[in-house]
Design a protein around this motif. Structure first.
Motif, short mmCIF file in Angstrom:
data_model
loop_
_atom_site.label_atom_id
_atom_site.label_comp_id
_atom_site.label_asym_id
_atom_site.label_seq_id
_atom_site.Cartn_x
_atom_site.Cartn_y
_atom_site.Cartn_z
N SER A 1 -45.31 38.37 12.60
CA SER A 1 -45.38 39.65 11.54
C SER A 1 -44.41 40.58 12.33
N PHE A 2 -43.48 41.20 11.35
CA PHE A 2 -42.65 42.15 11.76
C PHE A 2 -42.44 43.26 10.55
N SER A 3 -43.33 44.18 10.32
CA SER A 3 -43.37 45.12 9.37
C SER A 3 -42.35 46.45 9.85
N LEU A 4 -42.06 46.92 8.62
CA LEU A 4 -41.16 48.14 8.83
C LEU A 4 -41.92 49.39 8.09
N LYS A 5 -42.23 50.53 8.87
CA LYS A 5 -42.71 51.75 8.41
C LYS A 5 -41.73 52.70 8.21
N ILE A 6 -41.68 53.29 7.06
CA ILE A 6 -40.85 54.42 6.84
C ILE A 6 -41.41 55.90 6.69
N SER A 7 -41.62 56.52 7.46
CA SER A 7 -42.35 57.84 7.26
C SER A 7 -41.67 58.95 6.59
N ASP A 8 -42.28 59.87 5.85
CA ASP A 8 -41.40 61.07 5.38
C ASP A 8 -40.40 60.52 4.44
N SER A 9 -40.35 59.57 3.61
CA SER A 9 -39.34 58.84 2.99
C SER A 9 -38.58 59.95 2.35
N GLN A 10 -37.12 59.64 2.14
CA GLN A 10 -36.14 60.32 1.49
C GLN A 10 -35.39 59.65 0.62
N LEU A 11 -34.90 60.54 -0.38
CA LEU A 11 -34.19 59.73 -1.45
C LEU A 11 -32.77 58.82 -0.82
N GLY A 12 -32.39 59.16 0.40
CA GLY A 12 -31.34 58.47 0.88
C GLY A 12 -32.01 57.11 1.49
N ASP A 13 -33.25 56.82 1.53
CA ASP A 13 -33.64 55.72 1.92
C ASP A 13 -33.64 54.37 1.11
N THR A 14 -33.42 54.93 -0.28
CA THR A 14 -33.29 53.99 -1.18
C THR A 14 -31.97 53.05 -1.01
N ALA A 15 -32.69 51.68 -0.90
CA ALA A 15 -31.60 50.66 -0.29
C ALA A 15 -32.23 49.36 -0.62
N MET A 16 -31.62 48.33 -0.37
CA MET A 16 -32.17 47.11 -0.18
C MET A 16 -32.48 46.83 1.50
N TYR A 17 -33.49 46.18 1.80
CA TYR A 17 -34.06 46.53 3.23
C TYR A 17 -33.99 44.74 3.69
N PHE A 18 -33.55 44.50 4.56
CA PHE A 18 -33.41 43.10 5.10
C PHE A 18 -34.12 42.78 6.39
N CYS A 19 -34.94 41.87 6.47
CA CYS A 19 -35.53 41.43 7.82
C CYS A 19 -34.47 40.49 8.29
N ALA A 20 -34.20 40.42 9.68
CA ALA A 20 -33.62 39.28 10.25
C ALA A 20 -33.74 38.81 11.65
N PHE A 21 -33.74 37.86 11.99
CA PHE A 21 -33.96 37.13 13.23
C PHE A 21 -32.79 36.54 13.87
N ILE A 22 -32.87 36.45 15.42
CA ILE A 22 -31.84 35.83 15.99
C ILE A 22 -32.50 35.19 17.32
N SER A 23 -32.18 34.11 17.57
CA SER A 23 -32.56 33.56 18.92
C SER A 23 -31.46 32.96 19.87
N ASP A 24 -31.79 32.68 21.25
CA ASP A 24 -30.76 32.15 21.92
C ASP A 24 -30.43 30.72 21.89
N SER A 25 -31.10 30.08 20.76
CA SER A 25 -30.96 28.52 20.38
C SER A 25 -29.53 28.35 19.64
N ASN A 26 -29.33 29.32 18.76
CA ASN A 26 -28.02 29.22 17.96
C ASN A 26 -27.38 30.53 17.69
N TYR A 27 -27.67 31.53 18.15
CA TYR A 27 -27.00 32.74 18.09
C TYR A 27 -26.57 33.15 16.79
N GLN A 28 -27.26 32.86 15.87
CA GLN A 28 -27.13 33.13 14.22
C GLN A 28 -28.24 34.13 13.59
#
Lengths: 114, 114
Positions: B74-101
């Motif tokens: 599990s890898f959750s993101l916490k945003i404190s004191d949120s600001q209007l400029g934080d409005t966006a799509m948020y993507f979680c991503a993973f990379i390993s040394d088996s294929n570097y993608q």
């Protein structure tokens, strides 16, 4: 320092045509990555180039191809365009390969197939 | 196969509140990195924060912090004191040394309301 630049910003094509998208990495970056982001979906890995060589390829048909030039800029070519190729194509660059180098993204090319 | 899952398609909070975005991943790799990227309406993908799997300490970048639970994948993101400029799509991503993608989640649309 200039970021990753992509051209054109928007490209409109018809079915069966060919499209060429271009990417200039951040100065000093040798790795270039291409991603497809279809509307409402996450990113799908397309291609990775490093030092002029194709290092890895995502699950896309052969009509998606590309190359990296000696100055590390890159082209993505899409042949025999299909309607489902309509998407935002993002290019990213990193300082060499490996896990420790984060990828920095350009603004993307919006490819629309009519 | 390596997968990344973001179970919250959309979230909305008031300005100055704290918000947590969820991400789970599946892998058998031991050496990998996890990332959170944001994509505002301007569409450029921006790196928010990254975590190395071998580090137990949770990464922090100003108002952004992660809760990395390796055993639970599990890898959750916490945003404190949120600001209007934080409005966006948020993507979680993973990379390993088996294929570097980078493997991407489907994204969470975050709306910060004034």
């Amino acid at each position: 320092e200039a970021g990753v630049t992509q051209s054109p910003t928007h490209l409109i094509k018809t079915r069966g045509q060919q499209a060429t998208l271009r990417c200039s990495p951040i100065s000093g970056h040798t790795s270039v990555y291409w991603y497809q982001q279809a509307l409402g979906l996450g990113l799908q890995f397309l291609l990775w180039y490093d030092e002029g060589e194709e290092r890895n390829r995502g699950n896309f048909p052969p009509r998606f191809s590309g190359r990296q030039f000696p100055n590390y800029s890159s082209e993505l070519n899409v042949n025999a365009l299909e309607l489902e190729d309509s998407a935002l194509y993002l290019c990213a660059s990193s300082l060499g390969q490996g896990l420790t180098q984060p990828q920095h993204f350009g603004d993307g090319t919006r490819l629309s197939i009519l | 196969a390596q997968t990344v899952t973001q179970s919250q398609p959309e979230m909305s909070v008031q300005e100055a509140e704290t918000v947590t975005l969820s991400c789970t991943y599946d892998t058998s790799e031991s050496n990998y990195y996890l990332f959170w990227y944001k994509q505002p309406p301007s569409r450029q993908m921006i790196l928010v924060i990254r975590q190395e799997a071998y580090k137990q300490q949770n990464a922090t970048e100003n108002r952004f912090s992660v809760n990395f639970q390796k055993a639970a994948k599990s890898f959750s993101l916490k945003i404190s004191d949120s600001q209007l400029g934080d409005t966006a799509m948020y993507f979680c991503a993973f990379i390993s040394d088996s294929n570097y993608q980078l493997i991407w989640g489907a994204g969470t649309k975050l709306i910060i309301k004034p």
